[in-house]
Write an enzyme that holds these catalytic residues in place. Structure first.
Site, PDB file in Angstrom:
ATOM      1  N   CYS A  32     -58.600  74.393   4.290  1.00 17.34           N
ATOM      2  CA  CYS A  32     -57.815  75.182   3.323  1.00 17.34           C
ATOM      3  C   CYS A  32     -58.190  74.990   1.858  1.00 17.34           C
ATOM      4  CB  CYS A  32     -56.332  74.878   3.511  1.00 17.34           C
ATOM      5  SG  CYS A  32     -55.724  75.405   5.108  1.00 17.34           S
TER       6      CYS A  32
ATOM      7  N   THR B 258     -64.169  81.572   3.899  1.00 15.94           N
ATOM      8  CA  THR B 258     -64.913  82.084   2.746  1.00 15.94           C
ATOM      9  C   THR B 258     -66.048  82.982   3.242  1.00 15.94           C
ATOM     10  OG1 THR B 258     -64.416  80.004   1.646  1.00 15.94           O
ATOM     11  CG2 THR B 258     -66.155  81.354   0.660  1.00 15.94           C
TER      12      THR B 258
ATOM     13  N   LEU C 155     -47.656  74.040   6.464  1.00 16.63           N
ATOM     14  CA  LEU C 155     -47.838  72.815   7.260  1.00 16.63           C
ATOM     15  C   LEU C 155     -49.149  72.131   6.879  1.00 16.63           C
ATOM     16  CD1 LEU C 155     -50.207  73.117   9.650  1.00 16.63           C
ATOM     17  CD2 LEU C 155     -48.501  74.559  10.675  1.00 16.63           C
TER      18      LEU C 155
ATOM     19  N   GLY D 205     -51.222  79.211  14.257  1.00 20.69           N
ATOM     20  CA  GLY D 205     -50.526  80.025  15.265  1.00 20.69           C
ATOM     21  C   GLY D 205     -49.920  79.173  16.369  1.00 20.69           C
TER      22      GLY D 205
HETATM   23  P1  NAD Z   1     -58.099  78.860  13.297  1.00 14.79           P
HETATM   24  O1  NAD Z   1     -59.511  79.246  13.117  1.00 14.79           O
HETATM   25  O2  NAD Z   1     -57.759  77.541  13.907  1.00 14.79           O
HETATM   26  O3  NAD Z   1     -57.362  79.972  14.207  1.00 14.79           O
HETATM   27  C1  NAD Z   1     -57.475  81.331  14.012  1.00 14.79           C
HETATM   28  C2  NAD Z   1     -57.566  81.999  15.372  1.00 14.79           C
HETATM   29  O4  NAD Z   1     -57.478  83.425  15.205  1.00 14.79           O
HETATM   30  C3  NAD Z   1     -58.891  81.746  16.098  1.00 14.79           C
HETATM   31  O5  NAD Z   1     -58.640  81.115  17.344  1.00 14.79           O
HETATM   32  C4  NAD Z   1     -59.498  83.151  16.285  1.00 14.79           C
HETATM   33  O6  NAD Z   1     -60.196  83.327  17.498  1.00 14.79           O
HETATM   34  C5  NAD Z   1     -58.265  84.020  16.238  1.00 14.79           C
HETATM   35  N1  NAD Z   1     -58.533  85.430  15.912  1.00 14.79           N
HETATM   36  C6  NAD Z   1     -59.302  85.927  14.911  1.00 14.79           C
HETATM   37  N2  NAD Z   1     -59.272  87.277  14.930  1.00 14.79           N
HETATM   38  C7  NAD Z   1     -58.482  87.642  15.960  1.00 14.79           C
HETATM   39  C8  NAD Z   1     -58.067  88.904  16.479  1.00 14.79           C
HETATM   40  N3  NAD Z   1     -58.455  90.050  15.918  1.00 14.79           N
HETATM   41  N4  NAD Z   1     -57.271  88.930  17.567  1.00 14.79           N
HETATM   42  C9  NAD Z   1     -56.869  87.760  18.147  1.00 14.79           C
HETATM   43  N5  NAD Z   1     -57.205  86.539  17.688  1.00 14.79           N
HETATM   44  C10 NAD Z   1     -58.010  86.480  16.607  1.00 14.79           C
HETATM   45  O7  NAD Z   1     -57.411  79.009  11.881  1.00 14.79           O
HETATM   46  P2  NAD Z   1     -56.101  78.243  11.346  1.00 14.79           P
HETATM   47  O8  NAD Z   1     -56.467  76.901  10.846  1.00 14.79           O
HETATM   48  O9  NAD Z   1     -55.010  78.381  12.353  1.00 14.79           O
HETATM   49  O10 NAD Z   1     -55.761  79.130  10.064  1.00 14.79           O
HETATM   50  C11 NAD Z   1     -55.259  80.443  10.199  1.00 14.79           C
HETATM   51  C12 NAD Z   1     -54.797  80.921   8.840  1.00 14.79           C
HETATM   52  O11 NAD Z   1     -53.730  80.085   8.371  1.00 14.79           O
HETATM   53  C13 NAD Z   1     -55.860  80.876   7.744  1.00 14.79           C
HETATM   54  O12 NAD Z   1     -55.644  81.954   6.864  1.00 14.79           O
HETATM   55  C14 NAD Z   1     -55.574  79.572   7.034  1.00 14.79           C
HETATM   56  O13 NAD Z   1     -56.005  79.584   5.694  1.00 14.79           O
HETATM   57  C15 NAD Z   1     -54.066  79.512   7.096  1.00 14.79           C
HETATM   58  N6  NAD Z   1     -53.482  78.160   7.060  1.00 14.79           N
HETATM   59  C16 NAD Z   1     -54.081  77.133   7.732  1.00 14.79           C
HETATM   60  C17 NAD Z   1     -53.493  75.874   7.717  1.00 14.79           C
HETATM   61  C18 NAD Z   1     -54.124  74.712   8.443  1.00 14.79           C
HETATM   62  O14 NAD Z   1     -53.697  73.592   8.224  1.00 14.79           O
HETATM   63  N7  NAD Z   1     -55.113  74.912   9.294  1.00 14.79           N
HETATM   64  C19 NAD Z   1     -52.289  75.672   7.041  1.00 14.79           C
HETATM   65  C20 NAD Z   1     -51.700  76.739   6.388  1.00 14.79           C
HETATM   66  C21 NAD Z   1     -52.308  77.986   6.402  1.00 14.79           C
HETATM   67  C1  UDX Z   2     -53.182  71.374   3.199  1.00 10.73           C
HETATM   68  C2  UDX Z   2     -51.806  71.448   2.512  1.00 10.73           C
HETATM   69  O1  UDX Z   2     -51.295  70.124   2.321  1.00 10.73           O
HETATM   70  C3  UDX Z   2     -50.837  72.269   3.349  1.00 10.73           C
HETATM   71  O2  UDX Z   2     -49.601  72.423   2.660  1.00 10.73           O
HETATM   72  C4  UDX Z   2     -51.456  73.618   3.608  1.00 10.73           C
HETATM   73  O3  UDX Z   2     -50.591  74.391   4.414  1.00 10.73           O
HETATM   74  C5  UDX Z   2     -52.805  73.490   4.275  1.00 10.73           C
HETATM   75  O4  UDX Z   2     -53.661  72.667   3.463  1.00 10.73           O
HETATM   76  P1  UDX Z   2     -54.202  69.949   5.196  1.00 10.73           P
HETATM   77  O5  UDX Z   2     -55.492  70.373   4.639  1.00 10.73           O
HETATM   78  O6  UDX Z   2     -53.930  70.143   6.639  1.00 10.73           O
HETATM   79  O7  UDX Z   2     -52.988  70.659   4.422  1.00 10.73           O
HETATM   80  O8  UDX Z   2     -53.983  68.374   4.910  1.00 10.73           O
HETATM   81  P2  UDX Z   2     -53.635  67.538   3.580  1.00 10.73           P
HETATM   82  O9  UDX Z   2     -52.697  66.469   3.957  1.00 10.73           O
HETATM   83  O10 UDX Z   2     -53.230  68.398   2.461  1.00 10.73           O
HETATM   84  O11 UDX Z   2     -55.030  66.852   3.248  1.00 10.73           O
HETATM   85  C6  UDX Z   2     -56.130  67.613   2.768  1.00 10.73           C
HETATM   86  C7  UDX Z   2     -57.249  66.667   2.366  1.00 10.73           C
HETATM   87  O12 UDX Z   2     -56.869  65.926   1.211  1.00 10.73           O
HETATM   88  C8  UDX Z   2     -57.592  65.627   3.434  1.00 10.73           C
HETATM   89  O13 UDX Z   2     -58.980  65.458   3.472  1.00 10.73           O
HETATM   90  C9  UDX Z   2     -56.899  64.370   2.951  1.00 10.73           C
HETATM   91  O14 UDX Z   2     -57.511  63.201   3.394  1.00 10.73           O
HETATM   92  C10 UDX Z   2     -57.044  64.536   1.443  1.00 10.73           C
HETATM   93  N1  UDX Z   2     -56.010  63.797   0.686  1.00 10.73           N
HETATM   94  C11 UDX Z   2     -54.701  64.113   0.812  1.00 10.73           C
HETATM   95  C12 UDX Z   2     -56.407  62.787  -0.188  1.00 10.73           C
HETATM   96  O15 UDX Z   2     -57.602  62.492  -0.327  1.00 10.73           O
HETATM   97  N2  UDX Z   2     -55.437  62.133  -0.902  1.00 10.73           N
HETATM   98  C13 UDX Z   2     -54.112  62.430  -0.803  1.00 10.73           C
HETATM   99  O16 UDX Z   2     -53.311  61.787  -1.496  1.00 10.73           O
HETATM  100  C14 UDX Z   2     -53.734  63.458   0.091  1.00 10.73           C
END
Ligand code: NAD
Ligand code: UDX
Length: 475
Positions: free
Chosen positions: A281, A97, A172, A17
């Site tokens: 993720c 999960t 991302l 977000g």
């Molecule tokens: P996060 O835990 O960092 O953030 C989620 C936020 O949502 C928390 O701050 C929480 O307090 C808030 N929240 C929960 N319920 C709420 C509500 N009812 N009203 C207002 N706020 C609320 O999680 P994240 O890493 O940003 O991931 C969010 C989603 O995006 C997940 O589904 C994740 O799988 C997906 N996603 C994450 C990544 C990543 O790299 N972290 C990348 C792509 C997709």
């Molecule tokens: C991943 C996906 O790449 C992204 O597209 C999705 O939106 C969210 O999940 P993230 O988990 O943030 O992103 O990082 P990523 O660069 O994918 O790395 C994930 C894990 O794999 C890390 O622990 C990284 O160290 C490991 N990794 C990555 C390896 O061990 N080898 C590689 O070649 C790449």
């Protein structure tokens, strides 16, 4: 109908977000964006005058927040008001999960999604586009739709509410989030309503080529996100399984990665062997995929994807075992320096970091750990290890304790091993000779990221083990 988006609300100010809305704000100065969260501390940190205190570390994020915050980018705890004012609402809440009940250990916990949908249903006004940004099981959009309409039936102005649901998963990666958002490989939008899809595309075309915006039906979009992560994780498990073959045979994983990655059909990215994938993720999304497969009776498909996770867990424990074995079968009372605790470089995120499991196992074996990470706070490490930090004096007179150090050269004093777990750039150019000279002999470097230059290390009096190579050649 034609939508004009002037006011966006994003529910969830987390790793997705925060950065994703910051980049939209930067590129769409005419749109007001309110990022809301129920985590008050997180919102306060997003609003902190000192940009070093933002809750998330991402290269390039501070600059955008500095430029847009208070102008068209706002962080607020007032969820209801900002829902009411929005004509487009992104749902970016966590979907971890499930830990209990039906599907525990596999299915995604959608309670935060459900709560968001109920709030939207209650407070939204008029016509609102709802965008699924969180990663969700395929078919979640139909659940959200049911909640939106069934809850709003009780509302006094129910006839004035219409919702258009889109799936717009986020791709991302942490550590490169701003770069990925500025220049994504693609933007995926799934939906049924052409005008709603157009309204969301119109935001993105402010800075992204039209050709990169892919539109599909809702279910293809939701499923593609899970499958993308499963494919990426599968490559890592594949290369990690090969790292073990390299160590056993005399091949070198870097050379093998380079050789196979030069085939365009395979491609050179995501072929770095390491201590196992971490992050919030990959594991969660594959577990969810396994759950969905089983739900549809596709047990063989579920088994296939489960192997990706099995190899990952095996890689983490095999590395720990190698460390203990090389240190004469025991680390009890030994000083072990851990370089890097985040799950990858350039982030302060530690969710599912292999470092957590490796450190816990080494402490169970009695090892005393000195942990260094440039961005992870000691309180986060306490949470992750579920153990309070000891004092440096205690470290020298006990077993199975840990301490966070700010200085690598102090940390390595009399240490038996340096264990490199995260690929932070700053580790490459450390003075390894100086480090070796202050360690207890025989001393070891365990390079689980193949980060260091073997030519430099081989000129120093230290044992060196690296992933996908091992420490001695039996040719
Ligand atoms: P996060 O835990 O960092 O953030 C989620 C936020 O949502 C928390 O701050 C929480 O307090 C808030 N929240 C929960 N319920 C709420 C509500 N009812 N009203 C207002 N706020 C609320 O999680 P994240 O890493 O940003 O991931 C969010 C989603 O995006 C997940 O589904 C994740 O799988 C997906 N996603 C994450 C990544 C990543 O790299 N972290 C990348 C792509 C997709
Ligand atoms: C991943 C996906 O790449 C992204 O597209 C999705 O939106 C969210 O999940 P993230 O988990 O943030 O992103 O990082 P990523 O660069 O994918 O790395 C994930 C894990 O794999 C890390 O622990 C990284 O160290 C490991 N990794 C990555 C390896 O061990 N080898 C590689 O070649 C790449």
């Amino acid at each position: 109908m034609v939508f004009e988006v002037k006011n966006i609300c994003c529910i969830g100010a987390g790793y997705v977000g925060g950065p994703s809305m910051a980049v939209i704000a930067k590129n769409c100065p005419d749109i007001q964006i309110n990022v809301v969260d129920i985590n008050i501390e997180r919102i306060e940190r997003w609003n902190d005058k000192n940009l070093k205190n933002l809750p998330i570390y991402e290269p390039g994020l501070e600059e955008i927040v500095k430029k847009c915050r208070g102008k068209n980018l706002h962080f607020s705890k007032n969820v209801n008001l900002n829902i009411a004012n929005a004509d487009m609402i992104f749902i970016s809440v966590n979907t971890p999960t499930k830990t209990k009940g039906l599907g525990a250990g596999f299915a995604s916990d959608l309670k935060w999604i459900e709560k968001s949908a109920r709030e939207i249903s209650k407070y939204a006004k008029g016509k609102t586009i709802i965008v699924e940004k969180s990663t969700l099981p395929v078919k979640t959009a139909s659940t959200i739709k049911k909640i939106l309409y069934s809850t709003s039936e009780n509302s006094s102005d129910k006839n004035e509410k219409t919702f258009y649901i889109l799936s717009n998963p986020e791709f991302l990666a942490e550590g490169s989030a701003i770069k990925d958002l500025d220049n994504p490989d693609r933007v995926l939008i799934g939906g049924e309503d052409e005008e709603a899809i157009k309204a969301l595309s119109n935001l993105y075309i402010k800075w992204i080529d039209k050709e990169k915006i892919l539109t599909t039906n809702l279910w293809s979009s939701e499923l593609s996100k899970l499958i993308s992560n499963a494919f990426l994780a599968q490559r890592i498990s594949s290369i990690n399984s090969v790292s073990a073959i390299c160590e056993a045979t005399g091949a070198d994983i870097k050379e093998v990665s380079m050789a196979i990655g030069s085939d365009k059909r395979i491609g050179k990215f995501f072929l770095n062997a390491g201590p196992g994938f971490g992050g919030s993720c990959f594991k969660k999304d594959i577990l969810n995929l396994i759950y969905i497969c089983k739900h549809y009776g596709l047990d063989k498909v579920a088994d296939y994807w489960e192997q990706v996770i099995n190899i990952n867990s095996w890689q983490i424990s095999r590395i720990t075992q190698i460390i203990v074995e090389k240190l004469f079968g025991t680390v009890s009372g030994k000083r072990l320096v851990i370089l890097g605790f985040s799950f990858k470089a350039n982030t302060n995120d530690t969710r599912e970091s292999p470092a957590i499991y490796i450190c816990q196992k080494l402490m169970i074996e009695g090892g005393n750990l000195i942990i260094y990470d440039p961005k992870v706070d000691y309180s986060q490490i306490e949470n992750d290890l579920n153990k309070k930090m000891a004092s440096i004096e205690e470290i020298d007179h006990s077993e199975g304790e840990w301490y966070k150090s700010k200085n690598i050269y102090n940390a390595v004093q009399d240490a038996d091993a340096v264990i490199l777990l995260t690929e932070w750039d700053q580790f490459i150019n450390l003075d390894w000779e100086r480090i070796s000279n202050s360690m207890r002999k025989p001393s070891w470097i365990f390079d689980t990221r193949y980060l260091l230059d073997p030519r430099i290390i081989s000129s120093i009096n230290i044992n060196y083990w690296r992933i996908g190579y091992g420490d001695k050649r039996g040719i």
